[in-house]
Design an enzyme around this catalytic site. Structure first.
Site, PDB file in Angstrom:
ATOM      1  N   HIS A  95      37.646  27.903   5.732  1.00 16.45           N
ATOM      2  CA  HIS A  95      38.412  28.537   4.661  1.00 16.45           C
ATOM      3  C   HIS A  95      39.527  29.371   5.296  1.00 16.45           C
ATOM      4  O   HIS A  95      39.270  30.102   6.262  1.00 16.45           O
ATOM      5  CB  HIS A  95      37.489  29.421   3.816  1.00 16.45           C
ATOM      6  CG  HIS A  95      38.203  30.074   2.679  1.00 16.45           C
ATOM      7  ND1 HIS A  95      38.661  29.365   1.587  1.00 16.45           N
ATOM      8  CD2 HIS A  95      38.578  31.363   2.479  1.00 16.45           C
ATOM      9  CE1 HIS A  95      39.275  30.198   0.765  1.00 16.45           C
ATOM     10  NE2 HIS A  95      39.237  31.405   1.277  1.00 16.45           N
ATOM     11  N   SER A 126      37.911  31.276   8.528  1.00 19.22           N
ATOM     12  CA  SER A 126      36.461  31.406   8.708  1.00 19.22           C
ATOM     13  C   SER A 126      35.794  30.039   8.625  1.00 19.22           C
ATOM     14  O   SER A 126      36.110  29.248   7.730  1.00 19.22           O
ATOM     15  CB  SER A 126      35.859  32.280   7.592  1.00 19.22           C
ATOM     16  OG  SER A 126      36.526  33.518   7.474  1.00 19.22           O
ATOM     17  N   ASP A 139      32.843  29.462  -0.895  1.00 18.63           N
ATOM     18  CA  ASP A 139      33.321  30.198   0.291  1.00 18.63           C
ATOM     19  C   ASP A 139      32.441  31.411   0.584  1.00 18.63           C
ATOM     20  O   ASP A 139      32.920  32.535   0.765  1.00 18.63           O
ATOM     21  CB  ASP A 139      34.791  30.646   0.072  1.00 18.63           C
ATOM     22  CG  ASP A 139      35.705  29.467  -0.219  1.00 18.63           C
ATOM     23  OD1 ASP A 139      35.474  28.392   0.344  1.00 18.63           O
ATOM     24  OD2 ASP A 139      36.646  29.637  -1.016  1.00 18.63           O
TER      25      ASP A 139
HETATM   26  C1  GRF Z   1      42.761  24.193   5.273  1.00 18.25           C
HETATM   27  O1  GRF Z   1      43.576  25.323   5.141  1.00 18.25           O
HETATM   28  C2  GRF Z   1      41.318  24.570   5.100  1.00 18.25           C
HETATM   29  O2  GRF Z   1      41.027  25.849   5.557  1.00 18.25           O
HETATM   30  C3  GRF Z   1      41.144  24.505   3.600  1.00 18.25           C
HETATM   31  O3  GRF Z   1      41.905  23.403   3.200  1.00 18.25           O
HETATM   32  C4  GRF Z   1      42.974  23.198   4.134  1.00 18.25           C
HETATM   33  C5  GRF Z   1      42.859  21.778   4.596  1.00 18.25           C
HETATM   34  O4  GRF Z   1      43.916  21.416   5.438  1.00 18.25           O
HETATM   35  N1  GRF Z   1      39.741  24.396   3.257  1.00 18.25           N
HETATM   36  P1  GRF Z   1      43.853  20.031   6.211  1.00 18.25           P
HETATM   37  O5  GRF Z   1      43.618  18.946   5.179  1.00 18.25           O
HETATM   38  O6  GRF Z   1      42.756  20.111   7.218  1.00 18.25           O
HETATM   39  O7  GRF Z   1      45.214  19.912   6.839  1.00 18.25           O
END
Ligand code: GRF
Length: 213
Positions: free
Chosen positions: A109, A136, A145
């Site tokens: 997250h 995190s 989360d």
């Molecule tokens: C990331 O910021 C992750 O923390 C959140 O969704 C986004 C996914 O990005 N859960 P990606 O698809 O890995 O580029």
């Protein structure tokens, strides 16, 4: 070697970081399967390019969340997956999924939890005016989360940051800490005691404090 399955919905840059770390032999796991709930997820192309099996399971084909989760669980089980990595997966998961993989589903997250859960975490952080932000990695539980924290990484918020620049800086941290968390799990170094995650073994020396204004 631990069998990992990744769930994605979009760009898949975290997935790419994991793929790259495996290729560099710095992450010792067998990425068996990538499941996306969206057929147009860029991450699917990343997986295919790396020779990893992909499946599209479109959530719109299921009238109940539980039924979608059952289909995903079946695909993961069929692939022999032991650890499930949510990497930008945009569906809420139900107890059906949690019970199939107890303490074996992790998520990343883009905030220093417990702050700024849910969507647009970076926008929330900027609006709140925090001086330090971050990302995190945590076990998934029944709340969004929320589960026990495994690794966190922090960045300074610059006065001229936009949601986009902050997102990019946090993503760079994500790409470090997600493979790290998976590697620690793969090495069997993680023990969960209530909300606390104890990581056994060597740790880096304590860095100086991160100060920002
Ligand atoms: C990331 O910021 C992750 O923390 C959140 O969704 C986004 C996914 O990005 N859960 P990606 O698809 O890995 O580029």
């Amino acid at each position: 070697m631990i069998a990992v399955g990744a769930l994605i919905s979009g760009a898949g840059t975290n997935l790419q970081a994991i793929i790259d770390r495996i290729a560099a032999k710095r992450l010792d796991c067998d990425l068996r399967l990538v499941v996306s709930n969206r057929a147009d997820a860029t991450g699917l192309r990343r997986a295919t390019a790396a020779g990893i099996t992909t499946r599209v399971i479109d959530h719109r084909g299921f009238s109940r969340r539980e039924d979608f989760d059952r289909a995903v669980v079946a695909a993961l089980r069929e692939a022999g997956v032991e650890l499930v990595v949510l990497a930008g997966f945009d569906r809420l998961i139900t107890p059906v999924f949690l019970e199939a993989f107890p303490l074996r589903i992790i998520n990343i997250h883009p905030a220093l939890l417990p702050g700024f859960t849910g969507l647009h975490a970076q926008r929330q952080a900027l609006a709140y005016g925090v001086k330090i932000a971050g990302a995190s990695v945590h076990f998934v539980d029944e709340h969004t989360d929320h589960g026990p924290l495994i690794v966190q990484g922090a960045v300074v918020v610059a006065p001229d940051d936009t949601e986009e620049t902050l997102r990019e800086r946090i993503l760079a941290v994500e790409h470090e800490i997600y493979p790290l968390a998976i590697q620690m799990f793969a090495e069997g170094r993680i023990r969960v005691e209530g909300r606390r995650v104890i990581v056994h073994g060597a740790r880096p020396p304590l860095p100086p404090p991160l100060v920002s204004w």
